[in-house]
Design a protein around this motif. Structure first.
Motif, mmCIF file in Angstrom:
data_model
loop_
_atom_site.group_PDB
_atom_site.id
_atom_site.type_symbol
_atom_site.label_atom_id
_atom_site.label_comp_id
_atom_site.label_asym_id
_atom_site.label_seq_id
_atom_site.Cartn_x
_atom_site.Cartn_y
_atom_site.Cartn_z
ATOM 1 N N SER A 134 -5.707 -21.607 -11.629
ATOM 2 C CA SER A 134 -4.451 -20.838 -11.506
ATOM 3 C C SER A 134 -4.576 -19.580 -10.647
ATOM 4 N N LEU A 135 -5.608 -19.517 -9.826
ATOM 5 C CA LEU A 135 -5.918 -18.263 -9.132
ATOM 6 C C LEU A 135 -4.809 -17.728 -8.245
ATOM 7 N N LEU A 136 -4.047 -18.598 -7.590
ATOM 8 C CA LEU A 136 -3.062 -18.112 -6.622
ATOM 9 C C LEU A 136 -1.932 -17.355 -7.323
ATOM 10 N N GLU A 171 -8.537 -21.981 -3.141
ATOM 11 C CA GLU A 171 -7.399 -22.912 -3.041
ATOM 12 C C GLU A 171 -7.139 -23.190 -1.565
ATOM 13 N N VAL A 172 -7.061 -24.479 -1.219
ATOM 14 C CA VAL A 172 -6.879 -24.866 0.200
ATOM 15 C C VAL A 172 -5.739 -25.889 0.284
ATOM 16 N N ILE A 173 -5.129 -25.985 1.443
ATOM 17 C CA ILE A 173 -4.101 -27.025 1.593
ATOM 18 C C ILE A 173 -4.803 -28.382 1.684
ATOM 19 N N GLN A 174 -4.064 -29.444 1.351
ATOM 20 C CA GLN A 174 -4.678 -30.775 1.291
ATOM 21 C C GLN A 174 -5.090 -31.278 2.677
ATOM 22 N N PHE A 175 -4.313 -30.911 3.687
ATOM 23 C CA PHE A 175 -4.556 -31.401 5.049
ATOM 24 C C PHE A 175 -5.991 -31.081 5.502
ATOM 25 N N PRO A 206 -8.772 -35.898 -6.759
ATOM 26 C CA PRO A 206 -8.733 -34.459 -6.497
ATOM 27 C C PRO A 206 -7.841 -33.741 -7.502
ATOM 28 N N TYR A 207 -8.304 -32.583 -7.963
ATOM 29 C CA TYR A 207 -7.487 -31.726 -8.825
ATOM 30 C C TYR A 207 -6.406 -31.090 -7.945
ATOM 31 N N VAL A 208 -5.162 -31.144 -8.395
ATOM 32 C CA VAL A 208 -4.054 -30.566 -7.619
ATOM 33 C C VAL A 208 -3.492 -29.364 -8.393
ATOM 34 N N THR A 209 -3.396 -28.226 -7.713
ATOM 35 C CA THR A 209 -2.923 -27.001 -8.377
ATOM 36 C C THR A 209 -1.409 -27.054 -8.609
ATOM 37 N N ASP A 210 -0.908 -26.065 -9.328
ATOM 38 C CA ASP A 210 0.543 -25.939 -9.561
ATOM 39 C C ASP A 210 1.300 -25.836 -8.239
ATOM 40 N N ASN A 211 0.589 -25.457 -7.184
ATOM 41 C CA ASN A 211 1.239 -25.248 -5.876
ATOM 42 C C ASN A 211 1.043 -26.442 -4.951
ATOM 43 N N GLY A 212 0.493 -27.540 -5.491
ATOM 44 C CA GLY A 212 0.315 -28.758 -4.690
ATOM 45 C C GLY A 212 -0.900 -28.719 -3.777
ATOM 46 N N ASN A 213 -1.823 -27.801 -4.029
ATOM 47 C CA ASN A 213 -3.010 -27.677 -3.168
ATOM 48 C C ASN A 213 -4.256 -28.213 -3.861
ATOM 49 N N TYR A 214 -5.367 -28.271 -3.100
ATOM 50 C CA TYR A 214 -6.671 -28.642 -3.666
ATOM 51 C C TYR A 214 -7.488 -27.370 -3.930
ATOM 52 N N ILE A 215 -8.584 -27.573 -4.671
ATOM 53 C CA ILE A 215 -9.520 -26.455 -4.877
ATOM 54 C C ILE A 215 -10.905 -26.859 -4.381
ATOM 55 N N ILE A 216 -11.481 -26.007 -3.562
ATOM 56 C CA ILE A 216 -12.882 -26.163 -3.162
ATOM 57 C C ILE A 216 -13.676 -25.137 -3.963
ATOM 58 N N ASP A 217 -14.617 -25.635 -4.761
ATOM 59 C CA ASP A 217 -15.467 -24.743 -5.550
ATOM 60 C C ASP A 217 -16.719 -24.393 -4.744
ATOM 61 N N LEU A 218 -16.973 -23.097 -4.610
ATOM 62 C CA LEU A 218 -18.171 -22.636 -3.900
ATOM 63 C C LEU A 218 -19.225 -22.205 -4.917
ATOM 64 N N TYR A 219 -20.449 -22.678 -4.702
ATOM 65 C CA TYR A 219 -21.586 -22.319 -5.564
ATOM 66 C C TYR A 219 -22.586 -21.554 -4.713
ATOM 67 N N PHE A 220 -22.980 -20.370 -5.179
ATOM 68 C CA PHE A 220 -23.918 -19.534 -4.420
ATOM 69 C C PHE A 220 -25.267 -19.475 -5.129
ATOM 70 N N LYS A 221 -26.319 -19.447 -4.326
ATOM 71 C CA LYS A 221 -27.665 -19.342 -4.919
ATOM 72 C C LYS A 221 -28.086 -17.890 -5.083
ATOM 73 N N GLN A 222 -27.376 -16.982 -4.412
ATOM 74 C CA GLN A 222 -27.698 -15.556 -4.517
ATOM 75 C C GLN A 222 -26.447 -14.729 -4.253
#
Ligand SMILES: O=C[C@H](O)[C@H](O)[C@H](O)COP(=O)(O)O
Length: 266
Positions: A134-136, A171-175, A206-222
């Motif tokens: 729900s970040l947006l 949150e990114v657009i599907q395109f 793909p998980y679709v947000t309330d706004n019709g977009n996708y989510i890319i999860d970023l994982y950081f090592k540091q």
């Protein structure tokens, strides 16, 4: 998860109101679940709510307790003339079912107070949010607030953003989302970043947000260092809608833990 809390402060008003502590409780036996801690933090935050306020209503398992509490105080007549601005469709449904009068940012562009959970809180009260997707809407509503109270149990405290090893959502657009994911991963290559599309269920749809977009999860090592610079770089990528770093937005963070409640103010 059951957390033995023999040193929890017995007189915490929020814990008593949540029905989790009685004045006569035997503290040596006190065991609270993680959900109990979330509820205690939420009840404490609702003490900041006053009649007549426009309220940002957060999303997630912690914020849910705050919304329930606001609904109850309205029903009891202890709060009056509240207008709620929900940060997700789910919270909208919950608030409706509780009879909380609702509006939106178009009609109420200034929000007095928002109460919401977070996935990570760093020592400077910067946050990661959006593991619930729900970040947006959260960033829009909480960015319009005079006061933003964040409620967490102590498992959410990290030394640096990304420090839990869990996702920082974008949150990114599907395109052409693969193209966007690859640009995001490359942006943070030196920090060992891995970008993954968020999916649901066995079929990995793909998980679709309330706004019709996708989510890319970023994982950081540091640690990614300068958060403002990281934020600017992410938002410059065409295809990105918003990211889950809430930098310098929280005015108060309420942490419920084994020893009781801690209130950190900006
Ligand atoms: O998208 C979800 C929201 O940002 C939540 O506030 C966050 O994920 C924390 O959720 P929870 O209280 O369930 O841990």
């Amino acid at each position: 998860m059951a957390i033995p809390c023999p040193h929890f402060i017995a007189s915490e008003k929020a814990a008593m109101e949540a029905g989790l502590l009685l004045p006569s409780s035997s503290l040596s036996q006190l065991i609270l679940t993680q959900d109990d801690l979330k509820k205690i933090a939420a009840y404490k935050a609702v003490e900041y709510v006053e009649s007549g306020m426009v309220l940002g209503l957060g999303t997630g398992s912690t914020a849910k307790h705050a919304v329930d509490r606001i609904g109850k105080l309205l029903r009891q007549g202890k709060l009056k003339d509240i207008v709620g601005i929900p940060t997700s469709k789910k919270t909208h449904e919950q608030a409706l079912s509780l009879g909380i009068p609702l509006s939106d940012l178009d009609s109420h562009p200034v929000v007095d107070l928002a109460i919401d959970g977070a996935d990570e809180v760093d020592p400077y009260l910067n946050l990661v949010k959006g593991r619930g997707g729900s970040l947006l809407r959260e960033k829009m509503v909480e960015g319009a607030c005079k006061k933003f109270v964040v409620i967490v149990d102590e498992s959410k405290l990290v030394n640096y953003i990304g420090g839990s090893g869990l996702a920082m959502p974008v949150e990114v657009i599907q395109f052409c989302w693969k193209f966007t994911a690859s640009r995001l991963q490359n942006l943070f290559q030196e920090f060992g970043c891995v970008a993954k599309l968020r999916t649901l269920g066995e079929k990995a749809e793909p998980y679709v947000t309330d706004n019709g977009n996708y989510i890319i999860d970023l994982y950081f090592k540091q640690s990614i260092g300068d958060l403002k610079a990281a934020s600017d770089s992410i938002l410059q990528i065409a295809g990105v809608v918003e990211h889950g770093m809430f930098i310098d937005m929280a005015t108060t963070v309420i942490v419920a833990g084994e020893l009781g409640l801690t209130v950190k103010n900006k």
